[in-house]
Design an enzyme around this catalytic site. Sequence first.
Site, PDB file in Angstrom:
ATOM      1  N   ALA A  50     -25.204   9.868  13.213  1.00 52.69           N
ATOM      2  CA  ALA A  50     -23.761   9.961  13.012  1.00 52.69           C
ATOM      3  C   ALA A  50     -23.226  11.355  13.291  1.00 52.69           C
ATOM      4  CB  ALA A  50     -23.391   9.540  11.587  1.00 52.69           C
TER       5      ALA A  50
ATOM      6  N   VAL B  92     -23.021   5.948   5.971  1.00 47.66           N
ATOM      7  CA  VAL B  92     -23.310   7.138   6.759  1.00 47.66           C
ATOM      8  C   VAL B  92     -23.664   8.293   5.816  1.00 47.66           C
ATOM      9  CG1 VAL B  92     -21.969   6.553   8.810  1.00 47.66           C
ATOM     10  CG2 VAL B  92     -20.822   7.635   6.870  1.00 47.66           C
ATOM     11  N   GLY B  93     -24.066   7.923   4.586  1.00 46.92           N
ATOM     12  CA  GLY B  93     -24.483   8.911   3.599  1.00 46.92           C
ATOM     13  C   GLY B  93     -25.986   9.090   3.642  1.00 46.92           C
ATOM     14  N   ARG B  94     -26.692   8.419   2.733  1.00 50.61           N
ATOM     15  CA  ARG B  94     -28.148   8.431   2.689  1.00 50.61           C
ATOM     16  C   ARG B  94     -28.645   7.017   2.451  1.00 50.61           C
ATOM     17  NH1 ARG B  94     -27.663  12.398   4.990  1.00 50.61           N
ATOM     18  NH2 ARG B  94     -28.509  14.483   4.592  1.00 50.61           N
TER      19      ARG B  94
ATOM     20  N   ILE C 236     -15.764  14.762   4.778  1.00 53.33           N
ATOM     21  CA  ILE C 236     -15.874  13.631   5.709  1.00 53.33           C
ATOM     22  C   ILE C 236     -14.831  12.576   5.365  1.00 53.33           C
ATOM     23  CG2 ILE C 236     -17.357  11.775   6.570  1.00 53.33           C
ATOM     24  CD1 ILE C 236     -19.762  13.599   5.952  1.00 53.33           C
TER      25      ILE C 236
ATOM     26  N   ASP D 124     -26.053   3.708   9.499  1.00 56.88           N
ATOM     27  CA  ASP D 124     -26.648   4.804  10.264  1.00 56.88           C
ATOM     28  C   ASP D 124     -27.885   5.340   9.553  1.00 56.88           C
ATOM     29  OD1 ASP D 124     -26.550   6.767  12.475  1.00 56.88           O
ATOM     30  OD2 ASP D 124     -26.197   8.211  10.858  1.00 56.88           O
TER      31      ASP D 124
ATOM     32  N   GLU E 109     -36.684   4.819   6.098  1.00 56.32           N
ATOM     33  CA  GLU E 109     -36.190   5.347   7.360  1.00 56.32           C
ATOM     34  C   GLU E 109     -37.296   6.131   8.040  1.00 56.32           C
ATOM     35  OE1 GLU E 109     -33.029   8.732   8.521  1.00 56.32           O
ATOM     36  OE2 GLU E 109     -32.163   7.081   7.348  1.00 56.32           O
TER      37      GLU E 109
ATOM     38  N   HIS F 174     -29.653   7.186  12.468  1.00 55.75           N
ATOM     39  CA  HIS F 174     -29.316   8.445  11.799  1.00 55.75           C
ATOM     40  C   HIS F 174     -28.789   9.467  12.812  1.00 55.75           C
ATOM     41  CE1 HIS F 174     -30.359  10.936   7.969  1.00 55.75           C
ATOM     42  NE2 HIS F 174     -29.231  11.343   8.507  1.00 55.75           N
TER      43      HIS F 174
END
Length: 307
Positions: free
Chosen positions: A270, A218-220, A150, A244, A249, A268
Amino acid sequence: MRVLLPDLPEFRALSEHDEGGVPGVTFDHYSRTHVPDGPADGVVLWLVGGDTRTRLLRTPGLKWVLTLTAGIEHVQGHLPPEVALFNASRLHDRAVAVHALSGMLAAARGLHRFRDAQARAHWDAPALPGHSALTTLDDRHVVLWGYGHIGRHLEDLLRPLGAHVHGIRSATPSAERDELLAQADWVVLLLPSTPDTRGIVGAPVLAHLKRGAWLVNVGRGNLIDTGALVDALTDGHLGGAVLDVTDPEPLPGPHPLWHLPNVILTPHVASTTTDLVPRGAQLTRDFLIDLQQGHEPEGRVTPGRPY
């Protein structure tokens, strides 16, 4: 070879030879509530909840699992060591990179503020103290924390926009990492969730970033100490955040992140594209053909691999 696939039309087509199927492979299909009986050589894992996933991972005779996700934390630790695990990061890499860039450009151009003003039928967006200027990414220092597939896609997108791109890997010396973070105008988190990365962005790291820097995740979600993030966003140390993923979550309704004007939230999504399922089926087909031809497919996961 018997393989269990998601019960979706695109995956059912893999058993139809005249539709581009995979000869020599017997397929059965699972749903959110049904798991076929009997042994299988492999499972292609996607779009199921915890109970169904557990039943699939306990399939007798299992030799490999392909999860059509980039993350593997929902699988790793639940498989015997003799079962090979593959992920599908290449299915999502470019979409995630584009999503991260979209959030950065939206923030730089103040689109979130103008959208908020539009909802109130106001022509002018309210200025955020100290952060009201509309900017570009020219000459901005962007640090990609977690420099894999990425990150390389995102770097290719950023360089034509004039950004200076720097990558942080697990092997990056801590002094070099700290120097890069201190200079960053943007920090983009692309890390997986592992025991070493959970909570890696806490109050000390946030305080180390220069005033006005933006954070993109945009990872965790659990990479960030959410309470410390809210404090840094509220007191003005951070320019803002594009998130994201969050921790928890999904965010509960009263959570302060919903209401901060310098935060852009997406749920979430992305990696989501309109053609994701067909591309997932095509990736599965290529994976199975590699197996049938005796080749090692892409995406083999080594437990504890670095970022």
